[in-house]
Design an enzyme around this catalytic site. Structure first.
Site, PDB file in Angstrom:
ATOM      1  N   ASP A 149       0.855  -1.195   0.000  1.00 60.96           N
ATOM      2  CA  ASP A 149       0.000   0.000   0.000  1.00 60.96           C
ATOM      3  C   ASP A 149       0.884   1.236   0.000  1.00 60.96           C
ATOM      4  OD1 ASP A 149      -2.430  -1.422   0.071  1.00 60.96           O
ATOM      5  OD2 ASP A 149      -2.272  -1.666   2.248  1.00 60.96           O
ATOM      6  N   ASP A 167      -7.139  -1.373  -4.451  1.00 65.97           N
ATOM      7  CA  ASP A 167      -8.198  -1.115  -3.467  1.00 65.97           C
ATOM      8  C   ASP A 167      -9.216  -0.118  -4.015  1.00 65.97           C
ATOM      9  OD1 ASP A 167      -6.886  -2.768  -1.638  1.00 65.97           O
ATOM     10  OD2 ASP A 167      -5.733  -1.102  -0.804  1.00 65.97           O
TER      11      ASP A 167
END
Length: 217
Positions: A149, A167
């Site tokens: 991330d 995401d």
């Protein structure tokens, strides 16, 4: 009346959108980790001070860090979701480009994070990880099964969990599909025939012609 699109064109759009989402996700992950390094090596690269920045992090769970370490479960669920979505697109009777596009976004998001969960990014745990954020010493040198991330958003004093392009595709795709399911008008049905006035009009005509022929006899 809009012209229905063929199954081949819907599938082509679906796979194209999924491919673009996967490439965008993996390319941005590779770029930002190459630039900022592993979590803890550098601070936040702010784009808008205290609002939006870039910061590498690793997630061994699902959204919001849930289910840490449950990699086999997430891989199995991803496989089931992929099969179901491809089947849905192939059998979609609406013949529109909306569902192939949104479902392609979802599949691209699933595949982007699945790549990381399977350790295909090639990263391994290092001594730095053990020293900085409590990686187990016995894991040093082992493959890292974690999602990369890098997008950081602050909402006031709240630090939104870091996320990535995959995401974003998953969340936006699911919201659009949910909105479509709730708000999209259904085609009106022809009384007594059980078919829609648009997609099954040809079938209705066939039924009526058959009835007329029987009456003539």
């Amino acid at each position: 009346m809009s012209r229905p699109h063929s199954r081949a064109s819907r599938l082509t759009l679906f796979f194209l959108v999924a491919l673009i989402a996967v490439v965008a996700d993996l390319a941005t992950k590779h770029w930002i980790f190459a630039k900022l390094g592993r979590p803890g090596e550098q601070g936040v690269w702010w784009q808008i001070e205290d609002v939006f920045g870039l910061q590498t992090s690793l997630n061994q769970g699902a959204a919001f860090g849930l289910g840490q370490g449950q990699i086999p479960l997430f891989v199995a669920l991803s496989g089931i979701a992929l099969f179901g979505i491809v089947w849905w697109v192939a059998s979609d009777v609406s013949r529109s480009f909306f569902l192939p596009t949104t479902l392609g976004m979802i599949v691209g998001g699933i595949l982007g994070n699945l790549w990381d969960r399977l350790g295909l990014h090639g990263m391994t745990w290092t001594q730095f990880d053990a020293d900085v954020w409590s990686c187990a010493q016995e894991d040093v040198g082992q493959p890292m099964y974690a999602v990369r991330d890098w997008i950081l958003v602050l909402i006031g004093d709240y630090h939104w969990p870091n996320f990535n392009i995959a995401d974003s595709c998953l969340v936006c795709g699911c919201i659009l599909v949910g909105g479509y399911a709730l708000l999209a008008p259904t085609a009106p049905r022809l009384p007594g025939l059980g078919v829609s006035s648009e997609s099954d009009a040809g079938s209705a005509d066939a039924v009526e012609s058959s009835d007329d022929s029987s009456s003539a006899k």
